[in-house]
Structures are given as structure tokens and as C-alpha cells.
Design a protein around this motif. Structure first.
Motif, PDB file in Angstrom:
ATOM      1  N   ARG A 164       0.861  -1.200   0.000  1.00 41.92           N
ATOM      2  CA  ARG A 164       0.000   0.000   0.000  1.00 41.92           C
ATOM      3  C   ARG A 164       0.889   1.240   0.000  1.00 41.92           C
ATOM      4  O   ARG A 164       1.972   1.234   0.596  1.00 41.92           O
ATOM      5  CB  ARG A 164      -0.895   0.031   1.233  1.00 41.92           C
ATOM      6  N   ARG A 166       1.122   5.781  -0.186  1.00 46.85           N
ATOM      7  CA  ARG A 166       0.539   7.126  -0.070  1.00 46.85           C
ATOM      8  C   ARG A 166       1.479   8.039  -0.844  1.00 46.85           C
ATOM      9  O   ARG A 166       2.682   8.056  -0.596  1.00 46.85           O
ATOM     10  CB  ARG A 166       0.517   7.469   1.406  1.00 46.85           C
ATOM     11  N   ARG A 177      -5.286  14.627   5.704  1.00 45.69           N
ATOM     12  CA  ARG A 177      -6.531  13.877   5.637  1.00 45.69           C
ATOM     13  C   ARG A 177      -7.077  13.770   4.216  1.00 45.69           C
ATOM     14  O   ARG A 177      -7.831  12.873   3.903  1.00 45.69           O
ATOM     15  CB  ARG A 177      -7.584  14.520   6.535  1.00 45.69           C
ATOM     16  N   SER A 178      -6.711  14.752   3.360  1.00 47.22           N
ATOM     17  CA  SER A 178      -7.261  14.700   2.014  1.00 47.22           C
ATOM     18  C   SER A 178      -6.460  13.760   1.118  1.00 47.22           C
ATOM     19  O   SER A 178      -6.883  13.454   0.007  1.00 47.22           O
ATOM     20  CB  SER A 178      -7.287  16.101   1.412  1.00 47.22           C
ATOM     21  N   ARG A 180      -4.955  10.158  -0.080  1.00 46.90           N
ATOM     22  CA  ARG A 180      -5.515   8.810  -0.041  1.00 46.90           C
ATOM     23  C   ARG A 180      -4.416   7.755  -0.066  1.00 46.90           C
ATOM     24  O   ARG A 180      -3.330   8.001  -0.578  1.00 46.90           O
ATOM     25  CB  ARG A 180      -6.445   8.599  -1.239  1.00 46.90           C
ATOM     26  N   GLN A 181      -4.767   6.579   0.454  1.00 52.56           N
ATOM     27  CA  GLN A 181      -3.850   5.453   0.405  1.00 52.56           C
ATOM     28  C   GLN A 181      -4.417   4.418  -0.577  1.00 52.56           C
ATOM     29  O   GLN A 181      -5.641   4.290  -0.668  1.00 52.56           O
ATOM     30  CB  GLN A 181      -3.715   4.777   1.767  1.00 52.56           C
ATOM     31  N   THR A 182      -3.564   3.704  -1.227  1.00 51.51           N
ATOM     32  CA  THR A 182      -4.066   2.725  -2.188  1.00 51.51           C
ATOM     33  C   THR A 182      -3.106   1.545  -2.321  1.00 51.51           C
ATOM     34  O   THR A 182      -1.899   1.700  -2.101  1.00 51.51           O
ATOM     35  CB  THR A 182      -4.291   3.408  -3.559  1.00 51.51           C
ATOM     36  N   ALA A 455     -17.336   6.613   3.177  1.00 45.76           N
ATOM     37  CA  ALA A 455     -15.872   6.569   3.000  1.00 45.76           C
ATOM     38  C   ALA A 455     -15.375   5.128   3.039  1.00 45.76           C
ATOM     39  O   ALA A 455     -15.845   4.325   3.828  1.00 45.76           O
ATOM     40  CB  ALA A 455     -15.195   7.391   4.088  1.00 45.76           C
ATOM     41  N   GLU A 458      -9.804   3.676   1.421  1.00 43.12           N
ATOM     42  CA  GLU A 458      -8.740   4.573   0.965  1.00 43.12           C
ATOM     43  C   GLU A 458      -8.376   5.620   2.020  1.00 43.12           C
ATOM     44  O   GLU A 458      -7.322   6.236   1.945  1.00 43.12           O
ATOM     45  CB  GLU A 458      -9.122   5.258  -0.361  1.00 43.12           C
ATOM     46  N   THR A 459      -9.272   5.810   3.007  1.00 41.53           N
ATOM     47  CA  THR A 459      -8.949   6.788   4.047  1.00 41.53           C
ATOM     48  C   THR A 459      -8.150   6.152   5.194  1.00 41.53           C
ATOM     49  O   THR A 459      -7.739   6.843   6.112  1.00 41.53           O
ATOM     50  CB  THR A 459     -10.242   7.397   4.637  1.00 41.53           C
ATOM     51  N   ARG A 473     -12.870   5.226  11.487  1.00 45.96           N
ATOM     52  CA  ARG A 473     -13.945   5.892  10.726  1.00 45.96           C
ATOM     53  C   ARG A 473     -15.224   5.952  11.556  1.00 45.96           C
ATOM     54  O   ARG A 473     -15.913   6.961  11.593  1.00 45.96           O
ATOM     55  CB  ARG A 473     -14.210   5.138   9.419  1.00 45.96           C
TER      56      ARG A 473
END
Lengths: 728, 177
Positions: A164, A166, A177-178, A180-182, A455, A458-459, A473
Motif C-alpha cells: 500500500r 501514499r 486527511r485529504s 488517499r492510500q491505495t 468513506a 482509501e482513508t 472511521r
């Protein structure tokens, strides 16, 4: 007084100075503080600041109540409305967590070996138990990267893993916070036991962070809390300035050590960049308690002179450089230089972000007392430059709220949310509190809830498992729902408020919300349900015996005390069940050793053996340390028996500076030292301040415990321990 | 404690609860009540509601006033309690602090003059539980013990909150410059 004595004398703690100021200390203490003040300029300044603060606060004029309030009171009275006001007893206020406000509890937070990333090539492996290698080791954006991962024993049996990431691009700001992780690559296991895969670094990315996890996202290898990183470099191997800047922004709130080291690296690689020096000075000042030490200041003054001379000799100076020189000079008290560059920036580049910042500041200074005029001027500035600088939208919305002009408020609210999306919740809450805009605020809060509910993964922060990410979350969702419930209640819609609160409390435990729920149920006439809520609130370990008596008095006309006690006992069991349901059970990686004040190694396992343990990882250089130590001390007092042990662990070694800091902060906590970060790695601690709660068997149960939930966590683990002991 | 001249009459007026009496009492105390409500809640809308609630419930509440302390002080405490109840319902605790992220300004050593307007702005940004203690102690002049009693916390905890409030204010004053 000699320098040695100046450095090592004992300053009164802030609490001591405060009670001296408030004339609430003994004559002996007052005399000793007075004697100290005669000698110590720093403490004199502190007292001077506190006095000025009090004097200024007392000069805040009493506002007049707006027209029409008396008429409204008489109308309500005429309609037969009567109120019972609270003339006695305490009114409990929820306290907000400094960690959460700072974004630290949920943000990515690392306490790193200073210089670790700096001395090693980017993207290099190095953990004791796992290793990640990237080829080429110094990739550029757009390039395909081969990954080889040698796992620790816990991942060795897995057929496949995920990488993963960022990513940060040059235009990204400090707000994390804006981002995203993927998942960027699937890693397949080879015959040699290594996991391999590949991915392409997207265009424009200059800084990237990575973690490895199993394909279900249940377990994460975050490199002992440090993650892995890529700093994109130029052909000579020098990190790009934008890459270093992004790293500094990434860690500024999370790890002051790393941000500071990165700032130093920027001026080493790019010594002629004034903005690098501004940042370095800013961070150095922060580390030295708000003011630069004389020796540092001398270095910076020399640097400012050189940069100023060099820029002044050039006909064309980039606007960024002008802005940096203006601010650098201003920080260093060189007003003539600051004014010269600020004027030139405003003259030649009035739309530059820092020029806009200066223009907004000037407007506030000259028109601050007249909200209507200030609003008009800000509106003109907006038409002129648009969202050039965050300060413009923040000040615009703030001024519009003060002006009370509906159209302007909504317009600036939209501008703020468009420029700073993460302030949407704050804007919605403020609208809900503004006259005539409550409905708008309610709608926006509902939209925030819908957004949060939708959400996805990705957060989730890189170092969190899927379960931990979901918990985070849900915690945020719960808090927004609680806010909405408060607003709905204030709007006179208790049924809707209760429905929202019921939703917020599903599967969670929050004494403050239970109290609110009880208020609403009582207001709606459902006394039996209110008793249930009150019993849950009273079951909270932080609730005082007096609270239970108040509850008993409140419901006493309808229920016997025995019934209430039974309800509280049942609520305690429910609290333990719900709390334990959100716990994990993870063995620490190895036997962590820390040092005591004399440098003797102590095994954490031995310190905590057979007890519920709360370990606080903290650093005095990062925000929230004092508050966290206070929380730990309060927790120790709340559970004074021998079955709970609290430990405060810092990555520093013992020093006079640290002792002085502890004394100044009024801290009496015994500190353990984790200079090699062994304890942080073993417990997976990724930041400061950060609480880890362990059960009596030594398992990690709450890896990043919320400070306000610590008491509940500990109480639940104590209850579990009692059950386990009884079963033996 | 004896009341200032004329205060007994005011208390009697408040007890009668007629519209005329209410108007008289309102004229005397509305500004003080509004001011305390605004400082504690930090919100005009909430302050408006608190003022309405205080005067609407005053005739009943004043029956519980035993006449031993200063009436003005008692009314102030009542206002603070109503404002705190309002705050508790509002749950404003999750707001995001405002930060200017470009070039936060570090004040000079001598640049310690605190601007009143700036301080008002900063107070708006403080978390409720911190602003409340700061306002009660530094502006309204309550002792730590009194604040502790009102908020249901220990006196030491009140001191700690005041300390945190002062620190936050210092930090926010710096950020805003």
C-alpha cells in the motif's frame, strides 16, 4: 549568575506560576517564586505574559443583547412556557482531546531515529524482522519499480501480500486527511521465500510512503512503525527540493524530529533558498521554546544578510524568494529588510499567495473593528485574486459570520469548503450555530455524515489494519452524529436528536453521549429508557459517586435505589463486553527493554507482569506531551491498586534538560527511557503522544488508545482479568 | 451578606414574575447576563438562547435563592450554569482548529502585546472545556474551587485546564500573527 547556574536552576512549574499569579499559593511558595523572578528573566516574561493576558481578557467589552430578546422572552412566557434552571450542582462538560484536535491520535505519527532516512538512500530496507527493496533504488516519477520483500515470520506462510502507498505531489499541502492510500502492487511469493511485485510511480509524485499487509488487510508491516519511503532525486542523486518539502509537510505535525531533520537537509542541499532557512528557523524556534537561542539567531542573521545582499544585486527576483526574505527578516526582527521585501512583493506580484496573506493581514489590522467594511474589502480581494491563500477564505468566512449577513456567510462557507475540504465539518457546525442558518448547518452536518458513512478503505492510514481503520472511521462518524444531535436538540427537535444519538451509540460506549441520551429521553417523557442511559453513564469509571447519587435523586421517585444499582452493574458488564469487542489481541514483538533513570535496563514485560498496563510513548518536542502525561497521572490515581501499572516512555535519554522540562511542566511521573526505540518497535508505537494498553497476560489490546477512552479500556481489561482469574 | 441598597426590591420583583417585573429586572441585568453567556458559549446564537432561558426561568429559580450571598453573583452563577448546560448539548468538541499554514509568524521577544480583538478571535477557537475555565477564572473572577464545583471537576483539574487554556491561547496568538 553563571551560564551553568542559569541553565540548571529550577524554574517554578507552570502550575506554580499560575497559582502565584492567582494568589492561591502559600506565603512560602509566593516568597520563593518572587525570589526566583528577581533572578530569572524568562519566568518574569512568563508572568508578564499571564498578567497581560488577564488584563486584556478583562478589557473585552460586554456586548449588548440584540434587540427583540425581551419581546421573545415575554412571548414565550405568555404562551405558558416555564423553565426549571440548574441552580445547583455541577454541569459536566465534555473535554476534547488535544491529540485528536492536533490530528495526532488518528494521523500518521512516527518517532523516528533522527536522520534515519537522511543517511540512507531512499526506499532502503532496514527493519530487524523484514526487508523491502526497490529497484531502481532511486526511481523517478513514471518509472516502473520492482519490489522484493523479505517478510518477518508472521508473514512467511502467506501466499501473497499487498503493497500500500501514499503519494505526495509538489502541490500537496500540509493537510494529510485529504490524501488517499491505495494498494499499488500485489506481491507473490517466490521459491526463495521473497515476495515480489512491481508498480509504476505515478507522474508528478515526488515523495511516497509504503507499508506491506496481508491481502485481507488484517495484519500490517509498517516497518516497525517507520514505513518505507521514496524521495525522488535529480540526476546527481540530490533529493528534489519539492520531495524534501513534501516530506517536511508530511511529518511536521507527526514527528518534529523528522521535520526538523528534513528542514536541515533542505538548507544543506539548497543553501541559497531563503524559504528553506525560514522553515529551519521556525522549527528551531519551536524546539527552543518559542524563541531562537542567541547562537542560532546569530547564524540566521548572517544568513539573512547574505541572502538579502545577493537578491538585492539581481534585477529579477522570483516572488517566492521575495516572500521568504520578507518573512525571514520579520521573524528575525529586521523590520526594515522585511518591509522592503514585502513592499516589493506587493508591488510586483500582488497576487502571489504570500502577498495575499499580507494584504489580508493588513485589512484585518485596519478594518478589524468594522466587520461590514472588512467583509466588503475581503470580497473585493476575492474577486481580484480568488483562492490565492487559505487565510483569505478563513478570514472571509469568519468576518461574514460576524457580520451576520446570510448571503455572505453562505458564499464564504462554500469558498472555504471548496478551498479547504477538510474544514467542512467545522463550517457546518458554525453555520448551525449562526442566527438563521441552523437548517443550513443541519443539512451540511447530515451531508458530512453521509460522506463519512460512504468513506472506504482509501482513508485508512498505512499503518492501520482494516479493522483499526473501520474503528477510526466509526469513531469519527460517532462524533459528527453527536454534534448533529446537539444541534437538533437546540433547534427544538428532540425526537430527531434522539434518533441520531441512538445511531451514534450503536455498538460503542461513550458516557458523555449516554448522559445526553438520558436528557433527551427524560425530555420526551421516557423515564424507563432514561434510567437505562443514566445507568450506562454511571457505569463509566470516570463517573463520581456523587453522579450516581444525583441519578438516584433524579429517578428516585419512580425507582428504588436497588433497581438503579442493579442497572449500573448490568451496564458495567455491557461496557466491558462492548469495549473488549473493539480490542485486538496481539503479542508484542520481542521483550522490550527500557532504561530507568540510572541507565539500568528494565524489561517492560517484567514491569507489567500480571497487571493491566498503560504505556504512554511521548516526546517533549511534540505537541500534546504535557496533556498526555497529565492523563496518565490521572489514570494512575483513578486505579491506585496494584493491578494496573502506568509507564511513561520517552525516546530521549536522561538529561538535565529533560528534568528541567518535567519540573517546569509540573510533572512528577517516573519516566523510562527508550533511546534505541526497542519498546516502541515491540509495541508497534508509531507516534507521540500515544497510549498502548496491555492486558494482564502481556498482550497488546488497544494499540492506539484514545485518551478519553483509557479509563474504560482499563476497567474492561480489569473485569476480564477478574473473570479469567475466577475461571481458573 | 447584606445586599446593596435596593437589591432586596429587585429580588422581590424577580420573585413576582409578572411581565412588568420581568422587564425591570431585564433592564438591570440583561447586559451582564448576555455578556457572561456569550463569553462562556462563544456563540451569539447560544448567548441569545441562554439569556431567554435565564429570564424565563428566573422567577422560579429565585425561589431557591437563600439570600445569603450577593444576588448579582448568584445570577451570574445561574447564567454560567445555563450556558454550560447549553454547551454540553452543543458538543462542539470536534471542531478543527484554524491554522494559517503558509508562514506562521513567530513573535519577537518583545512582541508580547496582546491585542484584544485577536484575543477574542482566539477565545472563539478554544475548546469549550478550556475556554469555559479561562473565562470563569480570568474574566468572571471565580476561584478554582468555585469553578471546580460548577463543572464537577477537582480544583487541581480546574488549574490544569486553566494552564492548558493559557498555553493554547499563547500558541494561537502566535499562529494568528
Amino acid at each position: 549568575m553563571t551560564l551553568f547556574r542559569t541553565l540548571f536552576r529550577r524554574h517554578p512549574g507552570f502550575l506554580e506560576l499560575g497559582s502565584y499569579m492567582d494568589e492561591q499559593c502559600s506565603a512560602e511558595t509566593a516568597n520563593s517564586v518572587r525570589a526566583h523572578l528577581r533572578e530569572c528573566a524568562r519566568c518574569r516574561n512568563e508572568v508578564k505574559f499571564l498578567r497581560r493576558l488577564r488584563d486584556t481578557a478583562r478589557q473585552i467589552p460586554s456586548p449588548r443583547p440584540p434587540e427583540g430578546i425581551l419581546e421573545r422572552i415575554l412571548e414565550r412566557r405568555e404562551s405558558g412556557e416555564r423553565l426549571l434552571l440548574p441552580t445547583e450542582g455541577p454541569v459536566h462538560l465534555p473535554s476534547s482531546s488535544p491529540f485528536r484536535r492536533a490530528g495526532i491520535g488518528v494521523g500518521m505519527v512516527l518517532l523516528l531515529l533522527a536522520g534515519f532516512f537522511i543517511l540512507r538512500p531512499a526506499a532502503e530496507a532496514g527493519a530487524e524482522t523484514s526487508e523491502l527493496k526497490l529497484a531502481p533504488p532511486r526511481p523517478t516519477a513514471g518509472e516502473e519499480i520492482q519490489v522484493a520483500y523479505r517478510p518477518s515470520s508472521r508473514f512467511a506462510g502467506r501466499p501473497g501480500l499487498s503493497l500500500r502507498a501514499r503519494y505526495r505531489r509538489p502541490e500537496d499541502g500540509p493537510e494529510t486527511r485529504s490524501l488517499r492510500q491505495t494498494v499499488v502492487a500485489s506481491l507473490e511469493k517466490g521459491e526463495d521465500g521473497l515476495f515480489r511485485g512491481s508498480f509504476r510511480l505515478p507522474p508528478k509524485v515526488v515523495y511516497a510512503l509504503f507499508a506491506v499487509e496481508d491481502s485481507a488487510g488484517e495484519e500490517v508491516d509498517a516497518h516497525g512503525g517507520r514505513l518505507w519511503e521514496i524521495l525522488v532525486r535529480d540526476r546527481t542523486g540530490r533529493p528534489l527540493l519539492s520531495a524534501l518539502r513534501q516530506r517536511e509537510l508530511e511529518w511536521e505535525e507527526a514527528s518534529e524530529d523528522l521535520a526538523y531533520e528534513t528542514a536541515r537537509q533542505i538548507v544543506e542541499y539548497y543553501p541559497n533558498r531563503a524559504d528553506g532557512w525560514v522553515d529551519l528557523f521556525r522549527l528551531e524556534s519551536r524546539r527552543s521554546g518559542g524563541r531562537a537561542l542567541d547562537s542560532l539567531r546569530a547564524v540566521h542573521l548572517a544568513r539573512l544578510r547574505a541572502l538579502d545582499r545577493s537578491a538585492a544585486q539581481r534585477a529579477a527576483v522570483p516572488p517566492d524568494e521575495m516572500a521568504a526574505l520578507a518573512f525571514y527578516a520579520r521573524f528575525l526582527g529586521k523590520r526594515e529588510v522585511a518591509g522592503r521585501w514585502a513592499r516589493r512583493l506587493l508591488r510586483e506580484h500582488p497576487d502571489h499567495p504570500q502577498a495575499v496573506q499580507l494584504r489580508v493581514t493588513e485589512l484585518v489590522r485596519t478594518l478589524g473593528k468594522d466587520p461590514a467594511a472588512l467583509l466588503e474589502a475581503l470580497e473585493r480581494l476575492w474577486e481580484d485574486v480568488g483562492p490565492a491563500h487559505d487565510l483569505l477564505v478563513l478570514q472571509g468566512f469568519r468576518t461574514a459570520l460576524r457580520s451576520g449577513r446570510r448571503v455572505a456567510i453562505l458564499s464564504w462557507a462554500d469558498r472555504q469548503v471548496a478551498s479547504l475540504p477538510w474544514t467542512g465539518l467545522r463550517v457546518a457546525t458554525q453555520l448551525a450555530g449562526a442566527t438563521g442558518l441552523r437548517e443550513e448547518g443541519i443539512e451540511r452536518l447530515r451531508a458530512e455524515i453521509a460522506r463519512l458513512a460512504a468513506a472506504g478503505d482509501e482513508t485508512r492510514a498505512l499503518y492501520r489494519s482494516r479493522v483499526e481503520g473501520r474503528m477510526a472511521r466509526e469513531g469519527r462518524l460517532r462524533r459528527v452524529r453527536a454534534t448533529l444531535a446537539g444541534v437538533l436538540e437546540a433547534a427544538g427537535r428532540p425526537e430527531e436528536a434522539l434518533a441520531v444519538l441512538d445511531e451514534a451509540l450503536k455498538g460503542s460506549w461513550d458516557a458523555e453521549l449516554f448522559r445526553h441520551q438520558a436528557d433527551l429521553r427524560l425530555a420526551l417523557g421516557d423515564t424507563a429508557a432514561a434510567l437505562e442511559s443514566l445507568a450506562r453513564a454511571a457505569a463509566d469509571p470516570a463517573a463520581s459517586a456523587a453522579f450516581l447519587d444525583t441519578v438516584a435523586a433524579q429517578v428516585g421517585r419512580r425507582f428504588e435505589r436497588e433497581g438503579l444499582d442493579a442497572a449500573v452493574a448490568a451496564a458495567r458488564r455491557e461496557m466491558a463486553d462492548r469495549t473488549l469487542a473493539r480490542s485486538v489481541t496481539r503479542r508484542p514483538e520481542g521483550n522490550a527493554l527500557v532504561e530507568d533513570g540510572a541507565g539500568r535496563p528494565v524489561a517492560l514485560r517484567e514491569m507489567l507482569r500480571g497487571r493491566v498496563g498503560v504505556v504512554l510513548f511521548w516526546s517533549r518536542f511534540l505537541p500534546g506531551a504535557t496533556e498526555a502525561l497529565e492523563e496518565l497521572a490521572q489514570l494512575g490515581k483513578r486505579f491506585p491498586d496494584d493491578r494496573v501499572r502506568t509507564v511513561a516512555v520517552t525516546p530521549e535519554g536522561p538529561s538535565a534538560g529533560l528534568r528541567a522540562w518535567l519540573a517546569r511542566s509540573g510533572q512528577e511521573t517516573r519516566v523510562r527511557y527508550d533511546v534505541n526505540r526497542g519498546a516502541a518497535r515491540a509495541l508497534g508505537a508509531r507516534g507521540s503522544p500515544l497510549f498502548v494498553v496491555l492486558d494482564a497476560r502481556g498482550f497488546i489490546r488497544f494499540a492506539d488508545a484514545e485518551p478519553e477512552e483509557l479509563a474504560v479500556d482499563v476497567a474492561a481489561l480489569r473485569a476480564e482479568r477478574a473473570v479469567l482469574a475466577a475461571a481458573r | 451578606m447584606s445586599q446593596p441598597v435596593g437589591m432586596d426590591h429587585v429580588i422581590e420583583l424577580a420573585r413576582t414574575g409578572t411581565a412588568e417585573a420581568l422587564c425591570e429586572v431585564y433592564a438591570l441585568f440583561a447586559r451582564d447576563v448576555y455578556s457572561a453567556a456569550y463569553l462562556v458559549t462563544g456563540s451569539v446564537a447560544d448567548a441569545n438562547d441562554v439569556v431567554q432561558d435565564v429570564f424565563l426561568g428566573l422567577s422560579e429559580a429565585v425561589r431557591r435563592y437563600d439570600g445569603k450571598g450577593d444576588f448579582h453573583r448568584w445570577l451570574n452563577q445561574l447564567t454560567v450554569r445555563v450556558a454550560l448546560s447549553r454547551l454540553r448539548r452543543r458538543h462542539r468538541r470536534y471542531e478543527v482548529p484554524l491554522l494559517d499554514n503558509a508562514f506562521p509568524v513567530i513573535p519577537d521577544e518583545e512582541d508580547a502585546i496582546i491585542n484584544r480583538i485577536e484575543l477574542e478571535r482566539v477565545l472563539e477557537q478554544l475548546a469549550d472545556h478550556l475556554r469555559t475555565v479561562f473565562v470563569l477564572k480570568e474574566i468572571e473572577g471565580y476561584s478554582h474551587d468555585e469553578i471546580a464545583q460548577m463543572l464537577g471537576i477537582s480544583s487541581r483539574n480546574a488549574q490544569v485546564r486553566l494552564l492548558r487554556a493559557r498555553r493554547q491561547i499563547r500558541r494561537l496568538l502566535r499562529v494568528g500573527r
